[in-house]
Write an enzyme that holds these catalytic residues in place. Structure first.
Site, short mmCIF file in Angstrom:
data_model
loop_
_atom_site.label_atom_id
_atom_site.label_comp_id
_atom_site.label_asym_id
_atom_site.label_seq_id
_atom_site.Cartn_x
_atom_site.Cartn_y
_atom_site.Cartn_z
N LYS A 80 0.85 -1.20 0.00
CA LYS A 80 0.00 0.00 0.00
C LYS A 80 0.88 1.24 0.00
O LYS A 80 1.89 1.30 0.72
CB LYS A 80 -0.89 -0.03 1.25
N SER A 155 -9.66 1.62 3.31
CA SER A 155 -8.86 2.40 2.40
C SER A 155 -7.85 1.59 1.60
O SER A 155 -7.33 2.08 0.60
CB SER A 155 -8.11 3.47 3.19
N SER A 179 -9.66 -0.78 7.52
CA SER A 179 -9.16 -0.67 6.14
C SER A 179 -8.47 -1.89 5.57
O SER A 179 -8.14 -1.90 4.38
CB SER A 179 -8.22 0.51 6.01
N1 GLN Z 1 -12.86 3.74 6.70
C1 GLN Z 1 -12.28 4.20 7.93
C2 GLN Z 1 -11.91 5.66 7.79
O1 GLN Z 1 -12.27 6.22 6.82
C3 GLN Z 1 -11.08 3.38 8.27
C4 GLN Z 1 -9.87 3.78 7.54
C5 GLN Z 1 -8.69 2.95 7.89
O2 GLN Z 1 -8.81 1.93 8.56
N2 GLN Z 1 -7.54 3.43 7.46
O3 GLN Z 1 -11.28 6.23 8.61
#
Ligand code: GLN
Length: 482
Positions: A80, A155, A179
């Site tokens: 990532k 994400s 995420s």
């Molecule tokens: N979807 C969650 C957010 O927008 C989690 C994001 C993540 O785990 N990096 O913060």
């Protein structure tokens, strides 16, 4: 190499030892396939073939010399783009870091390569890991390989799509509130979030430091165990990495889960849960029951505060962490500003996308004097209650099983204009993160339309071995396709 798209770590090991292919061939195949087909899903932001080939050469030389091979020898890996890779761009899918080249390696990257893993590309993601659909990337969204008109989740959407689309047998993502688990469930692969402190965060660009963790996407639970054994463990470069010994996770996959106590929290099966998702998880629980697990209903009473608590804490931490992108450091600066203040505000205004900006504003607000007690401190107090829900639960159960997300992958564009609706995607993953526990998403069948559903297994701090054993037994019993 016609089976490249379905290779697992153990299949690669076997193929290398019996001469079916070399590490160099694997690295070339990984890069050429991912480059040629990147338009399909947009899983990658850029590639680093030289780096993969350099590792491949080392692996092939060791193989020829009969030296012992590392646990990930010859395994192509996608990382990532929020994880530092020395000499390779690390953009966080942000305009602000568009041309930023990392000048050191994250600890996970160093450990992977030491074990023979071949990093060949950087995966697309939501900008600074903020999002649930990968639509917040400044460089375009990612499509779900299981249903290309739908989002892959976020994400770490690019990392999930890289594995689901057959481009990499292994990828790394980061999970702050879901995420890794949520995109794994949307794409139909295995995604594991380790206990906070289990894996070093050194070299992970910080979003919310008290929540961030790095973990793998893979095709089998066995591969998750192999990967976790490589990256877990204390790192002197990260003071929050725990001095808790990492066991050999692969050796613990005994398939013997008879008598394991599984709690099913009623709050995770309430209104808002898609009936088809519920159906798949119930079918998954039957499989676990058939394996001799003892299933019981239980309660995590503070579940309903997940979204509010998480979005207060993560935005507060993000506003502090992202203050460093000031136009002085990290490459991007607006042209010819008239004053210093204008330089700061224009650089940030142009560099950050809408969601990141929203979170910085919200986070600054909840930390400001006068509001700190009402919001930030209150959220920390509720976080303690959420963590104690889990502590108490783990006195009587060994694992907790829930859906990963209340619904399967949604259509691109469907939720982007409604941030609150988007935030609900992670309603079942946030509390595990707030409590610092470990959680994994394993495939658990599909909806009638063919959309993957993920089952979440949550375990107590540093109990990844139990979680992996349960997930592996579930997979062996056919749970992935219930
Ligand atoms: N979807 C969650 C957010 O927008 C989690 C994001 C993540 O785990 N990096 O913060």
């Amino acid at each position: 190499m016609d089976n490249y798209k379905t290779l697992t770590i153990s299949a690669i090991r076997q193929g290398l030892s019996n001469g079916s292919f070399s590490a160099k061939e694997l690295a070339q195949q990984a890069v050429s396939l991912a480059e040629a087909e990147n338009d399909l899903y947009g899983a990658f932001l850029h590639f680093c073939p030289e780096r993969a080939l350099a590792t491949a050469e080392r692996v092939d030389a060791d193989l020829a010399a009969g030296k012992p091979l590392g646990a990930l020898a010859g395994v192509p890996v996608a990382v990532k783009d929020v994880i530092m890779t020395k000499g390779v761009r690390t953009t966080c899918a942000s305009r602000l870091l568009e041309n930023y080249v990392a000048h050191y390696d994250a600890t996970v990257v160093a450990r992977l390569e030491q074990a023979g893993g071949m990093i060949f590309g950087k995966a697309n993601c939501d900008e600074f890991a903020m999002g649930s659909s990968n639509e917040n990337s400044a460089f375009g969204p990612v499509r779900n390989p299981a249903a290309p008109d739908r989002v892959p989740g976020g994400s770490s959407g690019g990392s999930a799509a890289a594995v689901a689309g057959g481009f990499a047998p292994v990828s790394l993502g980061s999970d702050t509130g879901g995420s890794i688990r949520q995109p794994a469930s949307f794409c139909g692969v295995v995604g594991l979030k380790p206990t906070y402190g289990r894996v070093s965060r050194y070299g992970l660009v910080a979003f919310a430091s008290s929540l961030d963790s790095i973990g793998p996407f893979v095709r089998t639970v066995k591969d998750a165990a192999t990967l976790l054994s490589v990256i877990a463990g204390r790192d002197p470069l990260d003071s929050t990495s725990a001095a808790v010994e990492a066991p050999n996770y692969s050796a613990g996959l005994t398939a013997d889960v008879k008598g394991l106590r599984i709690g099913v929290p009623k709050e995770y099966f309430a209104a808002g849960l898609d009936p088809e998702v519920r159906g798949r998880i119930e079918a998954g629980l039957k499989v676990l029951e058939g394996l001799g697990c003892e299933i019981s209903e239980m309660s995590l009473p503070h579940t309903e505060y997940a979204v509010a608590t998480y979005y207060l804490i993560c935005t507060a931490e993000a506003s502090a962490n992202l203050a460093r992108y000031d136009g002085v450091r990290y490459t991007r600066r607006v042209d010819e500003p008239e004053t210093l203040d204008e330089m700061y505000s224009k650089t940030r205004g142009e560099g950050f996308g809408a969601e990141v900006t929203r979170r910085i504003i919200l986070g600054t607000y909840v930390l400001s004097s006068g509001y700190y007690d009402a919001y930030y401190r209150k959220a920390q107090q509720v976080r303690t209650l959420i963590a104690s829900d889990f502590k108490k639960a783990f006195e009587t159960v060994d694992a907790i099983v829930t859906p990963v997300s209340p619904f399967p992958a949604f259509k691109l564009g469907e939720k982007i204009s409604d941030p609150l609706d988007m935030y609900l995607s992670d309603i079942y993953t946030l509390n595990c993160s707030l409590a610092g526990n470990t959680g994994v998403s394993v495939p658990c069948g599909k909806t009638a339309e063919g959309l993957p559903v993920g089952m979440q297994i949550i375990c107590d701090h540093f109990q990844e071995a139990t979680m992996l054993k349960l997930g592996d037994a579930f997979e062996q019993a056919g749970g992935f396709t219930v």
